[in-house]
Design an enzyme around this catalytic site. Structure first.
Site, PDB file in Angstrom:
ATOM      1  N   MET A   1    -114.296 -46.634  81.383  1.00  0.00           N
ATOM      2  CA  MET A   1    -113.951 -48.075  81.115  1.00  0.00           C
ATOM      3  C   MET A   1    -114.349 -49.421  81.980  1.00  0.00           C
ATOM      4  O   MET A   1    -113.649 -49.751  82.147  1.00  0.00           O
ATOM      5  CB  MET A   1    -113.007 -47.948  80.214  1.00  0.00           C
ATOM      6  CG  MET A   1    -112.764 -47.078  78.892  1.00  0.00           C
ATOM      7  SD  MET A   1    -111.400 -46.983  77.555  1.00  0.00           S
ATOM      8  CE  MET A   1    -110.842 -47.114  79.310  1.00  0.00           C
TER       9      MET A   1
ATOM     10  N   THR B   1    -108.781 -49.791  82.815  1.00  0.00           N
ATOM     11  CA  THR B   1    -108.896 -51.295  82.575  1.00  0.00           C
ATOM     12  C   THR B   1    -108.477 -52.328  82.611  1.00  0.00           C
ATOM     13  O   THR B   1    -106.875 -52.144  81.871  1.00  0.00           O
ATOM     14  CB  THR B   1    -110.367 -51.251  81.705  1.00  0.00           C
ATOM     15  OG1 THR B   1    -110.886 -52.282  80.313  1.00  0.00           O
ATOM     16  CG2 THR B   1    -109.407 -49.981  80.374  1.00  0.00           C
ATOM     17  N   ASN B   2    -108.853 -53.442  82.246  1.00  0.00           N
ATOM     18  CA  ASN B   2    -107.025 -54.482  82.468  1.00  0.00           C
ATOM     19  C   ASN B   2    -107.890 -54.546  80.819  1.00  0.00           C
ATOM     20  O   ASN B   2    -106.695 -54.713  80.003  1.00  0.00           O
ATOM     21  CB  ASN B   2    -108.307 -55.719  82.690  1.00  0.00           C
ATOM     22  CG  ASN B   2    -107.689 -56.162  83.890  1.00  0.00           C
ATOM     23  OD1 ASN B   2    -106.673 -55.916  84.728  1.00  0.00           O
ATOM     24  ND2 ASN B   2    -108.592 -55.450  84.961  1.00  0.00           N
ATOM     25  N   THR B   3    -109.091 -55.076  80.640  1.00  0.00           N
ATOM     26  CA  THR B   3    -109.057 -55.235  78.402  1.00  0.00           C
ATOM     27  C   THR B   3    -108.237 -54.398  77.921  1.00  0.00           C
ATOM     28  O   THR B   3    -108.413 -54.758  77.060  1.00  0.00           O
ATOM     29  CB  THR B   3    -110.646 -55.488  78.521  1.00  0.00           C
ATOM     30  OG1 THR B   3    -111.464 -56.071  79.216  1.00  0.00           O
ATOM     31  CG2 THR B   3    -111.053 -55.787  76.505  1.00  0.00           C
TER      32      THR B   3
ATOM     33  N   GLN C   1    -115.376 -53.079  70.408  1.00  0.00           N
ATOM     34  CA  GLN C   1    -114.172 -54.254  71.662  1.00  0.00           C
ATOM     35  C   GLN C   1    -115.354 -55.746  71.067  1.00  0.00           C
ATOM     36  O   GLN C   1    -114.485 -56.712  70.383  1.00  0.00           O
ATOM     37  CB  GLN C   1    -115.102 -54.531  72.937  1.00  0.00           C
ATOM     38  CG  GLN C   1    -114.065 -53.159  73.204  1.00  0.00           C
ATOM     39  CD  GLN C   1    -114.350 -53.405  74.968  1.00  0.00           C
ATOM     40  OE1 GLN C   1    -115.520 -53.680  75.474  1.00  0.00           O
ATOM     41  NE2 GLN C   1    -113.462 -52.762  75.200  1.00  0.00           N
TER      42      GLN C   1
ATOM     43  N   CYS D   1    -110.549 -57.562  85.790  1.00  0.00           N
ATOM     44  CA  CYS D   1    -111.893 -56.671  85.234  1.00  0.00           C
ATOM     45  C   CYS D   1    -111.751 -55.892  86.551  1.00  0.00           C
ATOM     46  O   CYS D   1    -112.392 -55.742  87.835  1.00  0.00           O
ATOM     47  CB  CYS D   1    -113.077 -57.285  84.279  1.00  0.00           C
ATOM     48  SG  CYS D   1    -114.001 -55.963  84.064  1.00  0.00           S
ATOM     49  N   THR D   2    -111.656 -54.289  85.836  1.00  0.00           N
ATOM     50  CA  THR D   2    -111.733 -53.254  87.024  1.00  0.00           C
ATOM     51  C   THR D   2    -112.979 -53.030  87.657  1.00  0.00           C
ATOM     52  O   THR D   2    -113.412 -52.901  88.795  1.00  0.00           O
ATOM     53  CB  THR D   2    -111.395 -52.027  86.973  1.00  0.00           C
ATOM     54  OG1 THR D   2    -111.855 -51.732  86.129  1.00  0.00           O
ATOM     55  CG2 THR D   2    -110.309 -52.615  86.481  1.00  0.00           C
ATOM     56  N   GLU D   3    -114.106 -53.693  87.316  1.00  0.00           N
ATOM     57  CA  GLU D   3    -115.157 -53.690  87.785  1.00  0.00           C
ATOM     58  C   GLU D   3    -116.048 -54.890  89.109  1.00  0.00           C
ATOM     59  O   GLU D   3    -116.802 -54.627  89.465  1.00  0.00           O
ATOM     60  CB  GLU D   3    -116.270 -53.054  87.124  1.00  0.00           C
ATOM     61  CG  GLU D   3    -117.014 -52.180  86.027  1.00  0.00           C
ATOM     62  CD  GLU D   3    -115.656 -52.391  85.043  1.00  0.00           C
ATOM     63  OE1 GLU D   3    -115.876 -51.316  84.334  1.00  0.00           O
ATOM     64  OE2 GLU D   3    -115.441 -53.026  84.379  1.00  0.00           O
TER      65      GLU D   3
END
Length: 234
Positions: free
Chosen positions: A10, A83-85, A52, A197-199
């Protein structure tokens, strides 16, 4: 060495970073041919992303609970949600597990406080920036003051994540947009910026700005390494 559980996919773009950082860290600490003991379940992100944006968080929780249970069944000693979200449903996931979750916001807050940061800017998806599950946790549990961008800039940050970074598309123009937004948060009093956000770490690195950046992917991975090697590091 404890076995690290990863709930990834994710997106898979950032899960690759988790896998690399954790294995590099274990090798650095232990040397030789050592690598991390990892159990990973990588989900299909498309149906989760659709839920989401429909606001169907219950369905996302159901998907991730089943995935997390498979990680536990594989022998993981603790779990990272990569993932943060999706920490929005961390409580629901933790409720069905017997192993603990290493919460990404907690790991990040601990590092911020260690470095004396109390007023911080937050970049992430709109869900992470606007909803209370993340920034509220930083404030209520750790006493941090969290600043977020203006509405239009929150939309821009969000769109770059989903339409570019999750697809592995890293653009110079988008980096410049993020740097502009970072500078605005600093003008508002932010002492540092959480890449929440991990991206985002695919787009922004510390070398891009003098403003201190806290990359949650790196911090989360380092926490996993520490927990895995706790006995070895003592």
């Amino acid at each position: 060495m404890r076995t690290i559980g990863l709930l990834g996919g994710m997106s898979w773009e950032s899960t690759v970073t988790y896998y690399r950082l954790i294995n590099e860290g274990v090798k650095q600490h232990m040397g030789g041919l050592h690598s991390a003991k990892i159990i990973m379940h990588s989900v299909d992100f498309q149906p989760i992303e659709a839920c989401q944006h429909k606001g169907d968080w219950a369905q996302t929780a159901d998907i991730l609970k089943q995935a997390a249970l498979s990680v536990q069944a594989g022998g993981a000693d603790f779990l990272l949600i990569c993932t943060n979200t999706m920490h929005k449903v961390a409580g629901e996931i933790e409720a069905v597990l017997e192993i603990p979750i290493l919460h990404i916001a907690d790991a990040t807050a601990e590092v911020l406080l260690e470095q004396g940061v109390k007023r911080v800017g937050l970049l992430g998806t709109q869900f992470t920036m606007e909803q209370d599950f993340y920034k509220g946790r930083l404030t209520d549990r750790f006493g941090l003051q969290v600043l977020i961008p203006a509405r239009d800039d929150r939309q821009r940050v969000h769109d770059i994540i989903y339409k570019e970074l999750c697809l592995g598309d890293v653009k110079v123009a988008s980096k410049n947009e993020y740097l502009r937004i970072v500078n605005q948060l600093v003008d508002q009093g932010a002492e540092a910026i959480i890449l929440g956000c991990t991206e985002i770490g695919l787009l922004l690195q510390q070398s891009d700005t003098p403003i201190k950046l806290f990359d949650t992917t790196v911090i989360h991975a380092e926490k996993a390494i520490s927990c895995s090697l706790m006995d070895e590091l003592e």
